[in-house]
Motif scaffolding. Structure first.
Motif: not given
Length: 130
Positions: A73-82
């Motif tokens: 989850l942490y990785t997906r959030l940090t890599k999420y393209e907002d």
């Protein structure tokens, strides 16, 4: 999990912020319908989650499966393209665009699973009377 006052504080903040990430109903109401009365914008929810998450991920007594899910989850959030690219320029996504993003739906589902796992592992076992 081991319980001391610092851990209890971080766990409370962590679970509250994890619930915010996983709460589809509140996100739809705020981010899509525009009613922010009881909810924050994406960037505030993201920021509020990251620091407690970093702390919680260091707990030595966390089950490995939960730690792995939380790391994902942490990785997906940090890599999420907002952001969106338009004409070579990066523009921030609106909260509505984030709420409608299939990748965000996956993040939100994972956050809900982790929240459920954390809260169920923290409760005393039910007795047969319950």
């Amino acid at each position: 999990f081991e319980n001391n006052s610092e851990q209890t504080f971080f766990k409370k903040v962590f679970l509250e912020s994890l619930k915010d990430i996983s709460d589809k109903e509140k996100q739809d109401k705020a981010w899509i319908q525009g009613d922010y009365k009881h909810y924050n914008i994406f960037s505030e929810i993201f920021e509020r989650f990251m620091s407690p998450c970093e702390y919680v991920m260091k707990w030595p007594d966390m089950p490995s499966s939960l730690h792995n899910s939380l790391s994902e989850l942490y990785t997906r959030l940090t890599k999420y393209e907002d952001y969106l690219e338009k004409n070579g320029t990066k523009l921030p996504k609106t909260d509505k665009e984030i709420a409608q993003d299939p990748e965000w739906h996956k993040i939100r589902s994972l956050a809900k699973k982790i929240h459920d796992d954390f809260t169920s592992s923290s409760k005393p076992a039910k007795t047969s009377d319950e």
